[in-house]
Design an enzyme around this catalytic site. Structure first.
Site, PDB file in Angstrom:
ATOM      1  N   HIS A  56     -76.676  18.448 -22.778  1.00  0.00           N
ATOM      2  CA  HIS A  56     -76.944  17.588 -21.615  1.00  0.00           C
ATOM      3  C   HIS A  56     -78.239  18.008 -20.948  1.00  0.00           C
ATOM      4  O   HIS A  56     -78.822  19.032 -21.287  1.00  0.00           O
ATOM      5  CB  HIS A  56     -75.758  17.559 -20.653  1.00  0.00           C
ATOM      6  CG  HIS A  56     -75.449  18.841 -19.939  1.00  0.00           C
ATOM      7  ND1 HIS A  56     -75.066  19.991 -20.579  1.00  0.00           N
ATOM      8  CD2 HIS A  56     -75.468  19.156 -18.610  1.00  0.00           C
ATOM      9  CE1 HIS A  56     -74.843  20.949 -19.688  1.00  0.00           C
ATOM     10  NE2 HIS A  56     -75.090  20.473 -18.481  1.00  0.00           N
ATOM     11  N   HIS A  58     -79.267  19.091 -17.970  1.00  0.00           N
ATOM     12  CA  HIS A  58     -79.491  20.075 -16.909  1.00  0.00           C
ATOM     13  C   HIS A  58     -80.443  21.185 -17.361  1.00  0.00           C
ATOM     14  O   HIS A  58     -80.383  21.634 -18.497  1.00  0.00           O
ATOM     15  CB  HIS A  58     -78.164  20.678 -16.443  1.00  0.00           C
ATOM     16  CG  HIS A  58     -77.372  19.732 -15.568  1.00  0.00           C
ATOM     17  ND1 HIS A  58     -76.015  19.850 -15.391  1.00  0.00           N
ATOM     18  CD2 HIS A  58     -77.757  18.660 -14.837  1.00  0.00           C
ATOM     19  CE1 HIS A  58     -75.592  18.882 -14.581  1.00  0.00           C
ATOM     20  NE2 HIS A  58     -76.635  18.141 -14.234  1.00  0.00           N
ATOM     21  N   ASP A  60     -80.592  24.275 -16.972  1.00  0.00           N
ATOM     22  CA  ASP A  60     -80.058  25.533 -17.509  1.00  0.00           C
ATOM     23  C   ASP A  60     -79.519  25.364 -18.936  1.00  0.00           C
ATOM     24  O   ASP A  60     -78.907  26.292 -19.480  1.00  0.00           O
ATOM     25  CB  ASP A  60     -78.991  26.122 -16.564  1.00  0.00           C
ATOM     26  CG  ASP A  60     -77.776  25.236 -16.405  1.00  0.00           C
ATOM     27  OD1 ASP A  60     -77.933  24.007 -16.268  1.00  0.00           O
ATOM     28  OD2 ASP A  60     -76.639  25.769 -16.428  1.00  0.00           O
ATOM     29  N   HIS A  61     -79.771  24.211 -19.530  1.00  0.00           N
ATOM     30  CA  HIS A  61     -79.412  23.999 -20.937  1.00  0.00           C
ATOM     31  C   HIS A  61     -80.605  23.576 -21.796  1.00  0.00           C
ATOM     32  O   HIS A  61     -80.489  23.531 -23.016  1.00  0.00           O
ATOM     33  CB  HIS A  61     -78.269  22.977 -21.045  1.00  0.00           C
ATOM     34  CG  HIS A  61     -77.027  23.448 -20.344  1.00  0.00           C
ATOM     35  ND1 HIS A  61     -75.966  24.021 -20.993  1.00  0.00           N
ATOM     36  CD2 HIS A  61     -76.729  23.504 -19.018  1.00  0.00           C
ATOM     37  CE1 HIS A  61     -75.053  24.392 -20.109  1.00  0.00           C
ATOM     38  NE2 HIS A  61     -75.486  24.084 -18.896  1.00  0.00           N
ATOM     39  N   HIS A 114     -69.200  15.560 -16.522  1.00  0.00           N
ATOM     40  CA  HIS A 114     -70.104  16.485 -15.818  1.00  0.00           C
ATOM     41  C   HIS A 114     -71.448  15.782 -15.610  1.00  0.00           C
ATOM     42  O   HIS A 114     -71.999  15.774 -14.512  1.00  0.00           O
ATOM     43  CB  HIS A 114     -70.243  17.747 -16.649  1.00  0.00           C
ATOM     44  CG  HIS A 114     -71.239  18.751 -16.152  1.00  0.00           C
ATOM     45  ND1 HIS A 114     -71.044  19.475 -15.000  1.00  0.00           N
ATOM     46  CD2 HIS A 114     -72.427  19.152 -16.657  1.00  0.00           C
ATOM     47  CE1 HIS A 114     -72.093  20.277 -14.822  1.00  0.00           C
ATOM     48  NE2 HIS A 114     -72.945  20.100 -15.817  1.00  0.00           N
ATOM     49  N   ASP A 133     -70.770  22.273 -20.635  1.00  0.00           N
ATOM     50  CA  ASP A 133     -70.163  22.141 -19.302  1.00  0.00           C
ATOM     51  C   ASP A 133     -69.109  21.038 -19.248  1.00  0.00           C
ATOM     52  O   ASP A 133     -68.853  20.460 -18.193  1.00  0.00           O
ATOM     53  CB  ASP A 133     -71.250  21.888 -18.250  1.00  0.00           C
ATOM     54  CG  ASP A 133     -72.242  23.039 -18.162  1.00  0.00           C
ATOM     55  OD1 ASP A 133     -72.043  24.065 -18.849  1.00  0.00           O
ATOM     56  OD2 ASP A 133     -73.226  22.907 -17.409  1.00  0.00           O
ATOM     57  N   HIS A 171     -70.961  28.652 -19.981  1.00  0.00           N
ATOM     58  CA  HIS A 171     -71.133  29.588 -18.857  1.00  0.00           C
ATOM     59  C   HIS A 171     -70.086  30.692 -18.846  1.00  0.00           C
ATOM     60  O   HIS A 171     -68.952  30.476 -19.285  1.00  0.00           O
ATOM     61  CB  HIS A 171     -71.030  28.847 -17.506  1.00  0.00           C
ATOM     62  CG  HIS A 171     -72.192  27.966 -17.213  1.00  0.00           C
ATOM     63  ND1 HIS A 171     -73.314  28.408 -16.550  1.00  0.00           N
ATOM     64  CD2 HIS A 171     -72.413  26.662 -17.498  1.00  0.00           C
ATOM     65  CE1 HIS A 171     -74.179  27.405 -16.431  1.00  0.00           C
ATOM     66  NE2 HIS A 171     -73.665  26.327 -17.002  1.00  0.00           N
TER      67      HIS A 171
HETATM   68 FE    FE Z   1     -74.727  24.373 -16.984  1.00  0.00          FE
HETATM   69 ZN    ZN Z   2     -74.654  21.342 -16.496  1.00  0.00          ZN
END
Ligand code: FE
Ligand code: ZN
Length: 255
Positions: A56, A58, A60-61, A114, A133, A171
């Site tokens: 996805h 975001h 942080d990915h 999400h 996530d 995570h």
């Molecule tokens: Fe994340």
């Molecule tokens: Zn995420």
């Protein structure tokens, strides 16, 4: 045909995963939170990267991707329907597509909730699903973009996989998730035992990811809306599992 999975801690509490097949020398990366730990892991093993699967959009990915592609010419795979928010994709996929990985394949699963267009990748030959996530260890992602019934539909797809499937989620939230889970189903002995082992692993600095789907089915409060104690904890005795899921998700948001 044997695959090796390497769990890579990135950023503060993210995980990326390398999936490597020895026979074919194929290496795939699932999510790119941060370039340095991923490049180091590849270099240490002498692996060159063939594919990057993005779950996805975001940061942080995906934010480590550019730095990784500077050293490895890998094919980038992500959701066609979310392509405008993802880094440039070489292969755009949707639900049900099969993407070859070495002698196996990744089946694309749309697990929106999400985010809109969040994907999971099920690699049957490696006995693993990469969920980021969506389904997480003792938890599930926050509903940033989708309604609860969409996430519930997504979780039900994942719940239908074989229970021995490794759930490679995005995570290290398991300890905090466990504290919440204990408010929902304190009478579940499997949950109590799992939290003990999660605490022990974290005390040694070890990841609690991947888990197995069977563990999640037995202990993850977001998958257990059919259980009387869970229903009772959120004041929804006798309600259907999807409605109970929505209430449990809401309770976690306010936890
Ligand atoms: Fe994340
Ligand atoms: Zn995420």
């Amino acid at each position: 045909m044997s695959f090796e999975i390497v769990t890579l801690p990135c950023l503060a509490d993210n995980y990326a995963f390398l999936l490597h097949e020895n026979d074919t020398g194929t290496t795939a990366l699932f999510d790119a939170p941060e370039e340095a730990p991923i490049l180091r892991a590849l270099a240490e093993r002498g692996w060159s990267l063939d594919q990057v699967f993005l779950t996805h959009h975001h940061y942080d990915h995906v934010d480590g991707l550019a730095g990784i592609l500077a050293e490895h010419s890998a094919e980038v795979i992500g959701n066609a329907q979310d392509a405008d928010r993802l880094p440039p994709l070489h292969r755009k996929v949707t639900e049900g597509d099969m993407v070859p990985i070495g002698s196996g394949a990744a089946r694309v699963m749309d697990v929106s909730g999400h985010t809109f267009g969040h994907l999971a990748f099920h690699v049957e030959a490696a006995n693993a699903v990469f969920t980021a996530d969506s389904l997480m260890a003792l938890g599930c992602g926050r509903l940033f973009e989708g309604p609860a019934d969409q996430m519930w539909a997504s979780l039900q797809k994942l719940m239908a996989l074989p229970p021995e499937t490794l759930v490679c989620s995005g995570h290290e939230y398991t300890l905090a998730n466990g504290r919440f889970a204990m408010t929902i189903e304190p009478g579940n002995p499997d949950l109590v035992a799992r939290i003990d082992s999660v605490k022990a692993a974290r005390a040694k600095g070890e990841p609690t990811v991947p888990s197995t789907l069977g563990q999640e089915l037995a202990t993850n409060p977001f998958l257990r809306g059919h259980v009387e104690e869970v229903q009772k904890s959120v004041g929804m005795t006798g309600q259907d599992a999807g409605a109970v899921f929505a209430k449990v998700r809401q309770a976690k948001d306010n936890f």
